[in-house]
Design an enzyme around this catalytic site. Structure first.
Site, PDB file in Angstrom:
ATOM      1  N   CYS A  87      -0.625   4.637  -7.686  1.00 46.52           N
ATOM      2  CA  CYS A  87       0.770   4.420  -8.227  1.00 46.52           C
ATOM      3  C   CYS A  87       1.486   4.602  -9.097  1.00 46.52           C
ATOM      4  CB  CYS A  87       0.796   2.435  -8.795  1.00 46.52           C
ATOM      5  SG  CYS A  87      -0.122   2.528  -9.988  1.00 46.52           S
TER       6      CYS A  87
ATOM      7  N   HIS B  44       0.331  -2.784 -11.775  1.00 47.63           N
ATOM      8  CA  HIS B  44       0.983  -1.612 -10.350  1.00 47.63           C
ATOM      9  C   HIS B  44       2.101  -1.234 -11.368  1.00 47.63           C
ATOM     10  CE1 HIS B  44       1.489  -0.312  -6.761  1.00 47.63           C
ATOM     11  NE2 HIS B  44       2.697  -0.733  -6.631  1.00 47.63           N
TER      12      HIS B  44
ATOM     13  N   GLU C 157       6.585   2.734  -3.336  1.00 45.51           N
ATOM     14  CA  GLU C 157       5.582   2.703  -4.066  1.00 45.51           C
ATOM     15  C   GLU C 157       4.842   3.777  -3.763  1.00 45.51           C
ATOM     16  OE1 GLU C 157       5.034  -1.296  -2.554  1.00 45.51           O
ATOM     17  OE2 GLU C 157       4.437  -1.158  -4.111  1.00 45.51           O
TER      18      GLU C 157
END
Length: 472
Positions: A384, A433, A445
């Site tokens: 991420c 995240h 993402e």
């Protein structure tokens, strides 16, 4: 460990040029837009036979919905715990590289000041020898035609003049020696300070090394917990699948297969529309990113001299040919679209924990747990925070490879006021995240091991109260 080089540049070019294939992969590998899973699509004969069964199971449907919701909540908690442990290792790696850079810089200063101190000592010795030679010649070996011979008169007045001149030369020579000695003392003090700084930097590097070891031990300790969590997760997944199966049956009984057919047709139309929009946007983004040489140049400069995230040994980092920029070199809507284009150009690229830098996807690293079970260490891709590094490098911004540090990288705005190009975060201080907001409730993402870079609906559960805005 992944190394930058010509092969990496060719690989990234092939990723950009092969976007059409990657979009297809993203569409087939998992959901890429805010479209729910496909509902059942009954046949005409099933619809004809279902008329008598539409009144059954209303109470059971409500109970099953609650059961599935409870199981999903438990799964989310397990996923959050795994994400925290992964990003804690990223944090330890970044801290270690920073400490090593500081120790390298302090060592270079010590070497330079030692050389300066040696040179100052040489100058003092040379000046002292010159003075001694002059004094010896003046009083023991006056040479014909020299200034000393000129002043060596036999009269008292000449002797006085000679003495005064020698005294003046001696005084000037002494002043030079004093200045050289002061310079030598100053260099000695500077060398002492540099050695103290090196000692402190070495201590910080040793502490960071210990933190790396502690992080590795934490991963090893977490592996046992993850094994237990994996067993529990499998149990929950089986319970969820069983509940979903019963729920599907109950829905068929309550609503009737005719309504399921209508729901499926509506879903299919929405899916096609969403996929067409994403495909068109991705193709346009990839085309712009592929031809945007200026963005690639800015990305190369942003990564210039950075020690690779996966480099764990103590070898010096790459030399910088130019200073890395500290902020965006492009602003406004143009910068936002460059960032979005670069992120969307990687749709379909596989997830690799620890992967990604300013130039594109890189080889992942081991985590001793879930990522290893998916073989992330042998994949070339993004995690991420690595995807954010690549996206923002196109406008000259260099981000650290840890979502918790990226949460402090720009201007925080309330998450309800988020705008296209902002970063969204989950977990305490953004430690679990990070994703890039696209607008209209969607984000791009690199979600987790076994998945690919994709467009997803924004998950409001667990989201941090602030988004981070780099482009102003």
């Amino acid at each position: 460990m992944h190394k930058r080089g010509p092969t990496g540049r060719c690989r990234r070019l092939s990723v950009a040029l092969g976007l059409l294939v990657s979009v297809v992969v993203a569409m087939t590998a998992g959901p890429t837009a805010a479209v729910p899973p496909a509902p059942p699509n009954p046949s005409d004969s099933e619809i004809a036979d279902a008329g008598a069964r539409v009144d059954a199971g209303v109470t059971e449907v409500g109970a099953l919905i609650n059961q599935v919701g409870a199981v999903n909540q438990q799964l989310q908690e397990l996923d959050d715990a795994v994400a925290r442990k992964r990003e804690e290792v990223n944090k330890a790696l970044v801290d270690l590289q920073n400490a090593r850079d500081a120790a390298d810089a302090a060592a270079a200063v010590v070497v330079q000041t030692q050389a300066d101190l040696s040179e100052a000592g040489t100058e003092v010795a040379r000046a002292r020898r010159n003075f001694d030679e002059f004094a010896t010649q003046a009083y023991t070996r006056p040479a014909g035609g020299s200034m000393v011979t000129y002043l060596s008169a036999s009269s008292p007045g000449g002797a006085i003049d000679r003495s005064q001149l020698l005294g003046l030369v001696t005084k000037n020579q002494q002043q030079v020696l004093d200045e050289l000695r002061r310079a030598q003392i100053a260099e000695g003090n500077r060398n002492s300070s540099a050695r103290q700084a090196k000692s402190e930097a070495d201590a910080a590097a040793a502490l960071a090394e210990q933190k790396k070891i502690d992080a590795e031990h934490a991963v090893s300790a977490a592996k046992a917990e993850l094994d237990q969590q994996t067993v529990r997760r499998d149990d929950l997944l089986r319970e969820r699948d069983a509940a979903q199966g019963r729920l599907d049956i109950a829905r068929a009984d309550v609503a009737g297969l005719q309504s399921q057919r209508a729901a499926f047709l509506a879903w299919d139309e929405r899916r096609r529309a969403e996929e067409a929009v994403i495909r068109a946007a991705a193709e346009a983004a990839a085309a712009r990113a592929a031809v945007d040489q200026a963005a690639r140049d800015r990305a190369a400069q942003a990564g210039n001299g950075r020690r690779p995230h996966t480099q764990l040994e103590s070898a010096p980092g790459p030399r910088q040919s130019r200073p890395r920029p500290s902020g965006p070199s492009v602003h406004g809507s143009q910068a936002v679209e460059i960032v979005v284009d670069r992120a969307l150009s990687q749709l379909g690229v596989q997830y690799a924990w620890g992967g990604g830098d300013e130039d594109g996807p890189t080889l992942g690293i081991r985590d001793g747990g879930v990522a290893d079970s998916h073989g992330d260490f042998a994949k070339v891709g993004f995690d991420c925070s690595g995807l954010m590094i690549y996206a923002f490098a196109g406008i000259g911004v260099s981000l650290p490879h840890y979502s918790g540090y990226q949460y402090n990288a720009g201007t925080r705005v309330p998450v309800d006021e988020r705008a296209r190009g902002d970063m969204l975060f989950w977990g305490p201080n953004g430690s679990q995240h990070v994703a890039l907001y696209l607008g209209d409730g969607k984000m791009v993402e690199a979600p987790e091991s076994g998945d690919v870079v994709k467009v997803s609906p924004v998950r409001e559960s667990g989201i941090m109260p602030y988004a981070v805005r780099i482009v102003t």
